[in-house]
Design an enzyme around this catalytic site. Sequence first.
Site, mmCIF file in Angstrom:
data_model
loop_
_atom_site.group_PDB
_atom_site.id
_atom_site.type_symbol
_atom_site.label_atom_id
_atom_site.label_comp_id
_atom_site.label_asym_id
_atom_site.label_seq_id
_atom_site.Cartn_x
_atom_site.Cartn_y
_atom_site.Cartn_z
ATOM 1 N N LYS A 1 0.842 -1.209 0.000
ATOM 2 C CA LYS A 1 0.000 0.000 0.000
ATOM 3 C C LYS A 1 0.880 1.262 0.000
ATOM 4 C CE LYS A 1 -3.740 -2.598 2.032
ATOM 5 N NZ LYS A 1 -4.538 -3.038 3.166
ATOM 6 N N GLN B 1 -5.199 -2.306 9.340
ATOM 7 C CA GLN B 1 -4.940 -3.588 8.692
ATOM 8 C C GLN B 1 -5.460 -4.728 9.562
ATOM 9 O OE1 GLN B 1 -3.780 -3.788 5.586
ATOM 10 N NE2 GLN B 1 -3.849 -6.018 5.576
ATOM 11 N N ASP C 1 -11.399 1.493 3.018
ATOM 12 C CA ASP C 1 -11.550 0.032 2.904
ATOM 13 C C ASP C 1 -13.014 -0.339 2.639
ATOM 14 O OD1 ASP C 1 -9.240 -1.533 3.085
ATOM 15 O OD2 ASP C 1 -9.107 -1.320 5.264
HETATM 16 N N1 GUN Z 1 -6.661 -7.729 5.626
HETATM 17 C C1 GUN Z 1 -6.822 -8.456 4.487
HETATM 18 N N2 GUN Z 1 -7.323 -7.686 3.508
HETATM 19 C C2 GUN Z 1 -7.495 -6.457 4.038
HETATM 20 C C3 GUN Z 1 -7.959 -5.229 3.505
HETATM 21 O O1 GUN Z 1 -8.365 -5.119 2.344
HETATM 22 N N3 GUN Z 1 -7.967 -4.176 4.356
HETATM 23 C C4 GUN Z 1 -7.559 -4.267 5.645
HETATM 24 N N4 GUN Z 1 -7.622 -3.189 6.413
HETATM 25 N N5 GUN Z 1 -7.114 -5.393 6.168
HETATM 26 C C5 GUN Z 1 -7.072 -6.477 5.359
#
Ligand code: GUN
Length: 293
Positions: free
Chosen positions: A52, A96, A119
């Site tokens: 990211k 996350q 998200d």
């Molecule tokens: N863990 C696995 N995929 C994601 C995601 O798309 N966003 C977040 N915040 N955590 C994750």
Amino acid sequence: MIVLDGKKIAQEIKKEISEEVKTLIAQGKPAPHLVAILVGNDGASETYVGHKEKDCKEVGFRSTVLRFSDSVSQEELLLEINKLNTDSDVTGLIVQLPLPAHISEEKIIESINPDKDVDGFHPVNVGRMVTGLPTFVSATPDGIIELLKKYSIETSGKNCVVLGRSNIVGRPMANLLSQKAYPGDCTVTVCHSRTRNIKEICAQADIIIAALGSPEFVTADMVKEGAVVIDVGITRVKADNKNGFRLTGDVKFDEVSVKTSYITPVPGGVGPMTRVALLKNTLKAAKLSKSQF
Ligand code: GUN
């Protein structure tokens, strides 16, 4: 059979996003700023957050990763989120997942300002998505919708089977594909660990979205001639190579691909589209933000 090139499409979208960022900056506006909260030392989470940061840099966004030890209390995290929620310098905020067991993911997600929830996990945004209102759609389903659109894949009236019912992928995916829209207008069946006759159900499908996290679960006998197969799985399995592992999807690609009209590869299919979807949401948050502009 056409292999859907998520990597190429994502690259094209990233180029468009960087152009938009340049325009914002030329107008004297700040570059969008994504803040990621990372708790503990989970290897996969570290990798995802690293991706990211790299993606943000590539399109000209600012990014900040706030790291906490896995002993951080829920209250401490809530306080931090509260600060970021009202910080006008923060465009998008993600926490996350997964979080350590002593922290309620539900409470944490509910505490994020829905206007910064890039998200698309907050119940307000999930509700808006379900009712077809403009919102932040979670990244993987959004990336898959974009991929279907880019390849002009017909979805109206098709039987679609979604394998998996997670809040992040399966459920939103099933919902979006059943909406009165393009891509959408599908008749959707959601299969999960308790589904009976899963092979027979899949064999009826015009479109299969495999999001179980179960390597090579979908085999050729489960796939109809000419079906569209979208593989969300990406699991490390032991291999006799220099890394000691290879990445495997939920679909047995070699035997399934020959029967399909379209299929996504792993890696290079859904993964890059998911990554770029988060960037799209962050840009959208920046454009909607009243505090920044
Ligand atoms: N863990 C696995 N995929 C994601 C995601 O798309 N966003 C977040 N915040 N955590 C994750």
